[in-house]
Design an enzyme around this catalytic site. Structure first.
Site, PDB file in Angstrom:
ATOM      1  N   GLU A 272      -3.374  -2.765   2.754  1.00 47.24           N
ATOM      2  CA  GLU A 272      -3.592  -2.520   1.322  1.00 47.24           C
ATOM      3  C   GLU A 272      -3.970  -1.063   1.054  1.00 47.24           C
ATOM      4  O   GLU A 272      -3.616  -0.505   0.012  1.00 47.24           O
ATOM      5  CB  GLU A 272      -4.649  -3.472   0.766  1.00 47.24           C
ATOM      6  CG  GLU A 272      -4.257  -4.960   0.837  1.00 47.24           C
ATOM      7  CD  GLU A 272      -2.966  -5.305   0.104  1.00 47.24           C
ATOM      8  OE1 GLU A 272      -2.649  -4.658  -0.909  1.00 47.24           O
ATOM      9  OE2 GLU A 272      -2.259  -6.232   0.563  1.00 47.24           O
ATOM     10  N   HIS A 275      -0.943   0.842   0.461  1.00 49.93           N
ATOM     11  CA  HIS A 275      -0.440   0.786  -0.926  1.00 49.93           C
ATOM     12  C   HIS A 275      -1.208   1.760  -1.818  1.00 49.93           C
ATOM     13  O   HIS A 275      -0.613   2.428  -2.649  1.00 49.93           O
ATOM     14  CB  HIS A 275      -0.612  -0.621  -1.515  1.00 49.93           C
ATOM     15  CG  HIS A 275       0.366  -1.625  -0.979  1.00 49.93           C
ATOM     16  ND1 HIS A 275       1.688  -1.348  -0.755  1.00 49.93           N
ATOM     17  CD2 HIS A 275       0.200  -2.938  -0.645  1.00 49.93           C
ATOM     18  CE1 HIS A 275       2.299  -2.435  -0.304  1.00 49.93           C
ATOM     19  NE2 HIS A 275       1.418  -3.412  -0.222  1.00 49.93           N
TER      20      HIS A 275
HETATM   21 ZN   LIG Z   1       1.627  -5.184   0.625  1.00 48.94          ZN
END
Ligand SMILES: [Zn+2]
Ligand SMILES: *[C@@H]1O[C@H](CO)[C@@H](O)[C@H](O)[C@H]1NC(C)=O
Ligand SMILES: *[C@@H]1O[C@H](CO)[C@@H](O)[C@H](O)[C@H]1NC(C)=O
Ligand SMILES: [Zn+2]
Length: 317
Positions: A272, A275
């Site tokens: 994450e 991202h």
């Molecule tokens: Zn992802």
């Protein structure tokens, strides 16, 4: 810039509202379909109908969304109407490309994953993923395994971070993991990205505004992307410079060595954070930025594909 963010948010809201439909129990078991995963112990969420498969394919970007979703009856969705989307899904996920819901395909769809789509509609601002070069070789003939060398993707139309010091803090509505554990786990995950970039990550002091905000949330938590309980999705995070990184508080998280029922928090945090820095999903199954991390799986080291991706975006080290 604010406009781009709101467009991304809008896109993600569309995606999320479709997912809500997936978990509507009324849809389940409306047809007798053999879509039950053989790995029952590891997966609690099953497709009850082809309509749910269609919504899954739409949600993660393999099929264009139908705007008249509420009107579609399950009987209108046939396996052959999903042929192209299933084929694309199989191709991107290194499965035999048959266009059919074979057991391997269903098992992959059942595997717990990130809530971000794999493919964003092209031409849509704020959310499309710029594809890296795909190197296809081998044969793609019907039924044959298509060998695709995975490659990272970057979010398109985002605003990459410009400062080299990035701060983070912890904001949670549910306290599943002690702050001490969360701090240690996220600290290690940030370190892995720092080691291959120019970034220095630091926890913001009390009352200080943080660039990245990390927390556990359950169900509808105000960003338009309700979590699905113990189901398909374990977390999501927004493209830069939004900074929100959310874990699904209904999952069974592990802060040490995960059992076959638990999801490894450090592996998901590493994914994450990718991202929040601007990486989208890769097709490289070994990479941290691959969408799926099954229960019991540990993926705490960045792979070459992850490093290539982040260095393509921030070429400084
Ligand atoms: Zn992802
Ligand atoms: C693809 O098909 C072959 C032969 O039918 C099978 O042995 C193999 O396990 C399949 N691979 C995947 C990833 O489904
Ligand atoms: C964390 O940072 C966010 C964003 O700047 C801020 O709104 C929030 O108040 C901070 N939380 C804490 C606990 O300091
Ligand atoms: Zn969220």
């Amino acid at each position: 810039m604010a406009n781009l963010h709101s467009q991304l948010l809008l896109l993600l809201i569309l995606v999320a509202s479709l997912f809500l439909a997936i978990i509507q129990p009324s849809l389940a078991h409306s047809r007798k379909l053999i879509l039950q995963s053989p790995q029952k112990a590891a997966d609690t969420h099953h497709f009850g109908s082809l309509n749910e498969v269609r919504l899954y394919l739409e949600r993660f970007g393999y099929k264009e969304k139908r705007l008249d979703n509420n009107l579609i009856q399950d009987t209108l969705t046939t396996e052959s109407s999903l042929y192209a989307a299933i084929s694309l899904y199989q191709q991107k996920n290194h499965l035999n490309v048959t266009g059919k819901l074979d057991p391997e395909t269903v098992v992959r769809m059942m595997t717990p994953r990130c809530g971000m789509p794999d493919i964003f509609p092209s031409g849509r601002k704020g959310g499309s993923a710029a594809a890296g070069h795909q190197h296809h070789h081998g044969t793609s003939r019907h039924g044959k395994l298509l060998h695709v060398v995975g490659h990272y993707k970057l979010f398109d139309n985002m605003s990459p971070w410009t400062r080299s010091e990035i701060t983070y803090n912890f904001t949670s509505t549910v306290l599943l993991v002690s702050l001490e554990d969360l701090r240690a786990i996220c600290g290690r995950a940030f370190q892995r990205w720092a080691a291959v970039t120019r970034f220095q990550f630091r926890e913001a002091g009390e009352g200080e505004q943080a660039d990245i905000t990390i927390g556990f949330y359950t169900g509808d938590h105000g960003d338009g992307f309700p979590f699905d309980g113990p189901g398909h999705v374990w977390a999501h995070a927004f493209a830069p410079q939004d900074g929100r990184l959310h874990f699904d508080g209904s999952e069974l998280w592990s802060t040490a060595t995960p059992t076959m029922d638990e999801t490894d928090l450090e592996s998901v945090a590493l994914h994450e954070i990718g991202h929040t820095l601007g990486l989208a999903h890769t097709t490289d199954q070994d990479a941290v930025m691959y969408a799926y991390i099954g229960r019991g799986v540990v993926k705490r080291e960045l792979q070459q594909d992850d490093i290539d991706g982040i260095r393509a975006l921030y070429p400084s080290k």
